[in-house]
Design a protein around this motif. Structure first.
Motif, PDB file in Angstrom:
ATOM      1  N   PRO A   4     -33.932  13.084   5.907  1.00 17.49           N
ATOM      2  CA  PRO A   4     -33.340  14.238   6.148  1.00 17.49           C
ATOM      3  C   PRO A   4     -34.354  15.072   4.874  1.00 17.49           C
ATOM      4  CG  PRO A   4     -31.571  13.092   5.409  1.00 17.49           C
ATOM      5  CD  PRO A   4     -32.522  12.049   5.501  1.00 17.49           C
ATOM      6  N   ARG A   5     -34.789  16.022   5.287  1.00 23.48           N
ATOM      7  CA  ARG A   5     -35.370  17.265   4.052  1.00 23.48           C
ATOM      8  C   ARG A   5     -34.126  17.758   3.573  1.00 23.48           C
ATOM      9  NH1 ARG A   5     -40.354  20.595   6.432  1.00 23.48           N
ATOM     10  NH2 ARG A   5     -40.658  21.023   4.264  1.00 23.48           N
ATOM     11  N   THR A   6     -34.367  18.082   2.338  1.00 21.91           N
ATOM     12  CA  THR A   6     -33.354  19.057   1.619  1.00 21.91           C
ATOM     13  C   THR A   6     -33.447  20.315   2.112  1.00 21.91           C
ATOM     14  OG1 THR A   6     -34.965  19.572  -0.046  1.00 21.91           O
ATOM     15  CG2 THR A   6     -33.497  17.586  -0.406  1.00 21.91           C
ATOM     16  N   SER A   7     -32.190  20.868   2.333  1.00 19.50           N
ATOM     17  CA  SER A   7     -32.146  22.337   2.750  1.00 19.50           C
ATOM     18  C   SER A   7     -31.329  23.273   1.699  1.00 19.50           C
ATOM     19  CB  SER A   7     -31.623  22.254   3.963  1.00 19.50           C
ATOM     20  OG  SER A   7     -31.242  23.621   4.601  1.00 19.50           O
ATOM     21  N   ALA A   8     -31.658  24.433   1.640  1.00 26.49           N
ATOM     22  CA  ALA A   8     -30.908  25.334   0.866  1.00 26.49           C
ATOM     23  C   ALA A   8     -29.526  25.902   1.344  1.00 26.49           C
ATOM     24  CB  ALA A   8     -31.760  26.663   0.388  1.00 26.49           C
ATOM     25  N   THR A   9     -29.306  25.665   2.595  1.00 24.64           N
ATOM     26  CA  THR A   9     -27.993  26.055   3.318  1.00 24.64           C
ATOM     27  C   THR A   9     -26.919  25.114   3.189  1.00 24.64           C
ATOM     28  OG1 THR A   9     -28.735  24.623   5.308  1.00 24.64           O
ATOM     29  CG2 THR A   9     -29.359  27.138   5.305  1.00 24.64           C
ATOM     30  N   THR A  10     -25.833  25.509   2.916  1.00 30.72           N
ATOM     31  CA  THR A  10     -24.881  24.607   2.773  1.00 30.72           C
ATOM     32  C   THR A  10     -23.668  24.949   4.084  1.00 30.72           C
ATOM     33  OG1 THR A  10     -23.623  26.412   1.194  1.00 30.72           O
ATOM     34  CG2 THR A  10     -25.026  24.783   0.317  1.00 30.72           C
ATOM     35  N   TRP A  23     -38.369  14.215   7.042  1.00 29.16           N
ATOM     36  CA  TRP A  23     -39.658  13.529   6.253  1.00 29.16           C
ATOM     37  C   TRP A  23     -39.779  12.222   7.077  1.00 29.16           C
ATOM     38  CZ3 TRP A  23     -42.699  16.447   3.846  1.00 29.16           C
ATOM     39  CH2 TRP A  23     -42.311  17.913   2.957  1.00 29.16           C
ATOM     40  N   LEU A  24     -41.050  12.072   7.932  1.00 25.99           N
ATOM     41  CA  LEU A  24     -41.364  10.703   8.337  1.00 25.99           C
ATOM     42  C   LEU A  24     -42.381  10.141   7.640  1.00 25.99           C
ATOM     43  CD1 LEU A  24     -41.017   8.712  10.447  1.00 25.99           C
ATOM     44  CD2 LEU A  24     -42.705  10.230  11.817  1.00 25.99           C
ATOM     45  N   PHE A  25     -42.481   9.043   7.216  1.00 22.40           N
ATOM     46  CA  PHE A  25     -43.457   8.379   6.547  1.00 22.40           C
ATOM     47  C   PHE A  25     -43.831   7.060   7.248  1.00 22.40           C
ATOM     48  CE2 PHE A  25     -40.482  10.254   3.437  1.00 22.40           C
ATOM     49  CZ  PHE A  25     -41.392  10.918   2.451  1.00 22.40           C
ATOM     50  N   THR A  26     -45.088   7.425   7.699  1.00 18.87           N
ATOM     51  CA  THR A  26     -45.654   6.250   8.406  1.00 18.87           C
ATOM     52  C   THR A  26     -46.967   5.609   7.868  1.00 18.87           C
ATOM     53  OG1 THR A  26     -47.206   7.830   9.724  1.00 18.87           O
ATOM     54  CG2 THR A  26     -44.991   7.638  10.531  1.00 18.87           C
ATOM     55  N   ARG A  33     -47.167  17.596  17.889  1.00 21.53           N
ATOM     56  CA  ARG A  33     -46.345  17.394  19.263  1.00 21.53           C
ATOM     57  C   ARG A  33     -46.447  16.047  19.698  1.00 21.53           C
ATOM     58  NH1 ARG A  33     -50.049  22.461  21.036  1.00 21.53           N
ATOM     59  NH2 ARG A  33     -51.543  20.788  20.821  1.00 21.53           N
ATOM     60  N   GLU A  34     -46.619  15.093  18.701  1.00 20.19           N
ATOM     61  CA  GLU A  34     -46.286  13.666  19.320  1.00 20.19           C
ATOM     62  C   GLU A  34     -44.979  13.417  19.337  1.00 20.19           C
ATOM     63  OE1 GLU A  34     -48.846  10.283  18.007  1.00 20.19           O
ATOM     64  OE2 GLU A  34     -49.878  11.567  16.898  1.00 20.19           O
ATOM     65  N   ARG A  35     -44.485  12.297  19.641  1.00 20.95           N
ATOM     66  CA  ARG A  35     -43.133  11.911  19.800  1.00 20.95           C
ATOM     67  C   ARG A  35     -43.066  10.491  19.002  1.00 20.95           C
ATOM     68  NH1 ARG A  35     -40.092  13.775  25.147  1.00 20.95           N
ATOM     69  NH2 ARG A  35     -41.038  15.948  25.337  1.00 20.95           N
ATOM     70  N   VAL A  36     -42.257  10.503  18.177  1.00 16.19           N
ATOM     71  CA  VAL A  36     -41.867   9.125  17.561  1.00 16.19           C
ATOM     72  C   VAL A  36     -40.591   8.720  17.806  1.00 16.19           C
ATOM     73  CG1 VAL A  36     -41.768   8.277  15.075  1.00 16.19           C
ATOM     74  CG2 VAL A  36     -43.329  10.388  15.771  1.00 16.19           C
ATOM     75  N   GLU A  37     -40.521   7.357  18.046  1.00 13.61           N
ATOM     76  CA  GLU A  37     -39.093   6.737  18.230  1.00 13.61           C
ATOM     77  C   GLU A  37     -38.747   5.976  16.904  1.00 13.61           C
ATOM     78  OE1 GLU A  37     -36.950   3.330  20.831  1.00 13.61           O
ATOM     79  OE2 GLU A  37     -38.862   4.273  21.762  1.00 13.61           O
ATOM     80  N   TYR A  38     -37.633   6.204  16.529  1.00 11.91           N
ATOM     81  CA  TYR A  38     -37.177   5.640  15.227  1.00 11.91           C
ATOM     82  C   TYR A  38     -35.762   5.398  15.452  1.00 11.91           C
ATOM     83  CZ  TYR A  38     -36.295   4.635  10.240  1.00 11.91           C
ATOM     84  OH  TYR A  38     -35.772   4.369   9.034  1.00 11.91           O
TER      85      TYR A  38
END
Length: 51
Positions: A4-10, A23-26, A33-38
């Protein structure tokens, strides 16, 4: 690896925060617009990925 990306919202007290971006590291390059299955779920890439 998907994180998950960090966010300023709480979240408000008593509520659970919801993560809307990741964040996706590949090893293979991906494009907008690609789709990734994880882990049994499908995610769609929005916009140009950072390199």
């Amino acid at each position: 690896m998907l994180q998950p990306r960090t966010s300023a919202t709480t979240a408000e007290p008593g509520r659970q925060a919801v993560t809307g971006s990741w964040w996706l590291f590949t090893l293979d390059p991906i494009a907008a617009r690609e789709r990734v299955e994880y882990d049994g779920r499908v995610y769609q890439v929005e916009g140009d990925p950072e390199r």
